[in-house]
Design a protein around this motif. Structure first.
Motif, PDB file in Angstrom:
ATOM      1  N   ILE A 102       0.809  -1.059   0.047  1.00  0.00           N
ATOM      2  CA  ILE A 102       0.028   0.004   0.224  1.00  0.00           C
ATOM      3  C   ILE A 102       1.012   1.461   0.126  1.00  0.00           C
ATOM      4  O   ILE A 102       1.907   1.419   0.597  1.00  0.00           O
ATOM      5  CB  ILE A 102      -0.921  -0.019   1.150  1.00  0.00           C
ATOM      6  CG1 ILE A 102      -1.670  -1.256   1.475  1.00  0.00           C
ATOM      7  CG2 ILE A 102      -1.702   1.167   1.092  1.00  0.00           C
ATOM      8  CD1 ILE A 102      -2.567  -1.810   0.317  1.00  0.00           C
ATOM      9  N   GLU A 103       0.568   2.266  -0.819  1.00  0.00           N
ATOM     10  CA  GLU A 103       1.328   3.449  -1.071  1.00  0.00           C
ATOM     11  C   GLU A 103       1.413   4.104   0.346  1.00  0.00           C
ATOM     12  O   GLU A 103       0.350   4.408   1.328  1.00  0.00           O
ATOM     13  CB  GLU A 103       0.458   4.526  -1.711  1.00  0.00           C
ATOM     14  CG  GLU A 103       1.088   5.803  -1.986  1.00  0.00           C
ATOM     15  CD  GLU A 103       0.590   6.916  -0.936  1.00  0.00           C
ATOM     16  OE1 GLU A 103       1.469   7.595  -0.512  1.00  0.00           O
ATOM     17  OE2 GLU A 103      -0.642   6.759  -0.629  1.00  0.00           O
TER      18      GLU A 103
ATOM     19  N   SER B 157      -2.959   2.598  -4.072  1.00  0.00           N
ATOM     20  CA  SER B 157      -2.901   3.942  -3.422  1.00  0.00           C
ATOM     21  C   SER B 157      -3.782   3.789  -2.018  1.00  0.00           C
ATOM     22  O   SER B 157      -4.837   2.881  -2.205  1.00  0.00           O
ATOM     23  CB  SER B 157      -4.098   4.957  -4.409  1.00  0.00           C
ATOM     24  OG  SER B 157      -4.578   6.087  -3.493  1.00  0.00           O
ATOM     25  N   ARG B 158      -3.489   4.388  -0.927  1.00  0.00           N
ATOM     26  CA  ARG B 158      -3.975   4.490   0.231  1.00  0.00           C
ATOM     27  C   ARG B 158      -5.639   4.872   0.130  1.00  0.00           C
ATOM     28  O   ARG B 158      -6.216   4.614   1.187  1.00  0.00           O
ATOM     29  CB  ARG B 158      -3.147   4.851   1.395  1.00  0.00           C
ATOM     30  CG  ARG B 158      -2.920   6.545   0.964  1.00  0.00           C
ATOM     31  CD  ARG B 158      -1.818   7.027   1.970  1.00  0.00           C
ATOM     32  NE  ARG B 158      -2.304   7.325   3.293  1.00  0.00           N
ATOM     33  CZ  ARG B 158      -2.041   6.484   4.241  1.00  0.00           C
ATOM     34  NH1 ARG B 158      -1.037   5.421   3.812  1.00  0.00           N
ATOM     35  NH2 ARG B 158      -2.344   6.885   5.444  1.00  0.00           N
ATOM     36  N   ASN B 159      -5.786   5.625  -0.793  1.00  0.00           N
ATOM     37  CA  ASN B 159      -7.140   6.276  -0.781  1.00  0.00           C
ATOM     38  C   ASN B 159      -8.001   5.620  -1.567  1.00  0.00           C
ATOM     39  O   ASN B 159      -9.526   5.688  -1.676  1.00  0.00           O
ATOM     40  CB  ASN B 159      -7.067   7.602  -1.575  1.00  0.00           C
ATOM     41  CG  ASN B 159      -6.289   8.596  -1.085  1.00  0.00           C
ATOM     42  OD1 ASN B 159      -6.301   8.723   0.436  1.00  0.00           O
ATOM     43  ND2 ASN B 159      -5.419   9.451  -1.622  1.00  0.00           N
TER      44      ASN B 159
ATOM     45  N   HIS C   6     -10.287  -0.944  -3.895  1.00  0.00           N
ATOM     46  CA  HIS C   6      -9.394  -1.691  -4.553  1.00  0.00           C
ATOM     47  C   HIS C   6      -8.659  -2.658  -3.583  1.00  0.00           C
ATOM     48  O   HIS C   6      -8.203  -3.810  -3.836  1.00  0.00           O
ATOM     49  CB  HIS C   6      -8.531  -0.882  -5.548  1.00  0.00           C
ATOM     50  CG  HIS C   6      -7.392  -1.700  -6.236  1.00  0.00           C
ATOM     51  ND1 HIS C   6      -7.926  -2.720  -7.204  1.00  0.00           N
ATOM     52  CD2 HIS C   6      -6.435  -1.484  -6.433  1.00  0.00           C
ATOM     53  CE1 HIS C   6      -7.101  -3.251  -7.819  1.00  0.00           C
ATOM     54  NE2 HIS C   6      -6.000  -2.376  -7.657  1.00  0.00           N
ATOM     55  N   ILE C   7      -8.037  -1.988  -2.430  1.00  0.00           N
ATOM     56  CA  ILE C   7      -7.283  -2.793  -1.448  1.00  0.00           C
ATOM     57  C   ILE C   7      -8.115  -4.037  -1.112  1.00  0.00           C
ATOM     58  O   ILE C   7      -7.692  -5.171  -0.750  1.00  0.00           O
ATOM     59  CB  ILE C   7      -6.999  -1.908  -0.395  1.00  0.00           C
ATOM     60  CG1 ILE C   7      -6.141  -0.845  -0.848  1.00  0.00           C
ATOM     61  CG2 ILE C   7      -6.265  -2.547   0.884  1.00  0.00           C
ATOM     62  CD1 ILE C   7      -5.735   0.234   0.288  1.00  0.00           C
TER      63      ILE C   7
ATOM     64  N   GLU D 293      -9.232   2.427   9.122  1.00  0.00           N
ATOM     65  CA  GLU D 293     -10.239   2.351   8.145  1.00  0.00           C
ATOM     66  C   GLU D 293      -9.873   1.176   7.052  1.00  0.00           C
ATOM     67  O   GLU D 293     -10.929   0.489   6.868  1.00  0.00           O
ATOM     68  CB  GLU D 293     -10.447   3.707   7.043  1.00  0.00           C
ATOM     69  CG  GLU D 293     -11.667   3.517   6.102  1.00  0.00           C
ATOM     70  CD  GLU D 293     -11.473   4.734   4.945  1.00  0.00           C
ATOM     71  OE1 GLU D 293     -12.545   4.670   4.276  1.00  0.00           O
ATOM     72  OE2 GLU D 293     -10.700   5.519   5.240  1.00  0.00           O
ATOM     73  N   ILE D 294      -8.645   1.371   6.786  1.00  0.00           N
ATOM     74  CA  ILE D 294      -8.296   0.382   5.640  1.00  0.00           C
ATOM     75  C   ILE D 294      -8.154  -1.144   6.260  1.00  0.00           C
ATOM     76  O   ILE D 294      -8.738  -2.106   5.901  1.00  0.00           O
ATOM     77  CB  ILE D 294      -7.012   0.493   5.155  1.00  0.00           C
ATOM     78  CG1 ILE D 294      -6.516   1.737   4.142  1.00  0.00           C
ATOM     79  CG2 ILE D 294      -6.229  -0.618   4.315  1.00  0.00           C
ATOM     80  CD1 ILE D 294      -5.492   2.483   3.847  1.00  0.00           C
ATOM     81  N   ILE D 295      -7.732  -1.023   7.388  1.00  0.00           N
ATOM     82  CA  ILE D 295      -7.632  -2.362   8.308  1.00  0.00           C
ATOM     83  C   ILE D 295      -8.871  -3.052   8.583  1.00  0.00           C
ATOM     84  O   ILE D 295      -9.089  -4.024   8.209  1.00  0.00           O
ATOM     85  CB  ILE D 295      -6.801  -2.310   9.586  1.00  0.00           C
ATOM     86  CG1 ILE D 295      -5.360  -1.770   9.376  1.00  0.00           C
ATOM     87  CG2 ILE D 295      -6.653  -3.669  10.362  1.00  0.00           C
ATOM     88  CD1 ILE D 295      -4.588  -1.202  10.381  1.00  0.00           C
ATOM     89  N   LYS D 296      -9.558  -1.940   9.061  1.00  0.00           N
ATOM     90  CA  LYS D 296     -11.051  -2.853   9.329  1.00  0.00           C
ATOM     91  C   LYS D 296     -11.838  -3.227   8.136  1.00  0.00           C
ATOM     92  O   LYS D 296     -12.371  -4.162   8.246  1.00  0.00           O
ATOM     93  CB  LYS D 296     -11.788  -1.437  10.003  1.00  0.00           C
ATOM     94  CG  LYS D 296     -13.354  -1.887  10.614  1.00  0.00           C
ATOM     95  CD  LYS D 296     -13.761  -0.639  11.379  1.00  0.00           C
ATOM     96  CE  LYS D 296     -15.320  -1.128  11.803  1.00  0.00           C
ATOM     97  NZ  LYS D 296     -16.055   0.050  12.748  1.00  0.00           N
ATOM     98  N   ALA D 297     -11.806  -2.348   7.014  1.00  0.00           N
ATOM     99  CA  ALA D 297     -12.641  -2.649   5.797  1.00  0.00           C
ATOM    100  C   ALA D 297     -11.985  -4.078   5.262  1.00  0.00           C
ATOM    101  O   ALA D 297     -12.933  -4.806   4.974  1.00  0.00           O
ATOM    102  CB  ALA D 297     -12.395  -1.582   4.822  1.00  0.00           C
TER     103      ALA D 297
END
Length: 241
Positions: A132-133, A150-152, A156-157, A187-191
């Motif tokens: 991840i960027e 992209s972290r945004n 996609h992640i 947010e990323i981790i939880k998703a």
């Protein structure tokens, strides 16, 4: 043969959080192993990962052999190349770089590794590796000649992680990269965690106990710390048992 992975799953089912210390053989002197591993043993660390993006041949095996003399923690290879595979370790994260499109790191190097693993006692754990960027060009990006996601672009992640699970990966490893300017957001981790039925590893950009706790709170099953200890070994004092 699946003792390491089964223990990870058992720990998660009990609500336990796991912490891995990542040691890069290219940045670590074997002479420091006794002192360093004694500090690891006194900490809350549960696993030791050994590997790096670019390591001279032979260094990994020498370091793993020395580490094994001083700890009962499982020592797991985190290899950037086939040359880092050694039977001296307990296990191997069989990493496929799902965030990139370089076939060498999706499947090419894995094919080359098969002959080395044929008679090996290593526990091989298929792992989807997603870069991840993080505001800084990482060694992984340079060596693999791939771009991070992209972290945004959380969707996609998430989709990439889910695809890894559907392909049969046993672990998903979200990585911001060594020395990341920005770690992964809650947010990323939880998703990602909410969509997975397999353990989630988080690494990169974690330099404080609070950041580790936040990663666990967001859903990380295993947190990996590397650069923080390379820069400040006193950080162990914050993570005593």
């Amino acid at each position: 043969m699946d003792a390491i992975y089964n223990n990870i799953q058992d720990s998660i089912s009990k609500g336990e959080k796991l912490l891995a210390i990542l040691i890069d053989p290219d940045k670590f002197s074997v002479d420091k192993a006794l002192y360093f591993i004694n500090k690891v043993n006194k900490s809350i660390a549960t696993h030791i990962f050994v590997g790096g993006s670019s390591v001279n041949e032979g260094l990994t095996e020498d370091l793993v052999s020395e580490i094994k003399k001083h700890t009962k923690l499982p020592v797991i290879l985190f290899p950037g190349d086939v040359t880092q595979i050694t039977n001296k370790a307990d296990g191997l994260l069989f990493l496929s770089l799902l965030s990139g499109r370089n076939p060498e790191y999706l499947i090419g190097k894995h094919v080359r590794a098969v002959s080395k693993l044929k008679d090996s006692s290593l526990e091989v754990i298929p792992t989807g590796y997603i870069l991840i960027e993080s505001g800084k060009i990482s060694a992984v990006e340079q060596v693999t000649e791939t771009k991070p996601i992209s972290r945004n672009n959380v969707q996609h992640i998430l989709d990439t992680a889910k695809a890894g699970q559907l392909l049969g990966m046993k672990l998903i490893y979200l990585e911001a990269g060594s020395g990341a300017k920005y770690g992964l957001t809650k947010e990323i981790i939880k998703a990602v965690k909410n969509e997975l039925q397999i353990p989630l590893i988080i690494g990169g950009g974690l330099r404080t106990k609070l950041q580790i706790e936040n990663a666990f709170e967001a859903g990380a099953d295993i947190v990996v710390i590397g650069t923080a200890f390379e820069e400040d070994e006193s950080f162990f004092d914050e993570l005593l048992k």
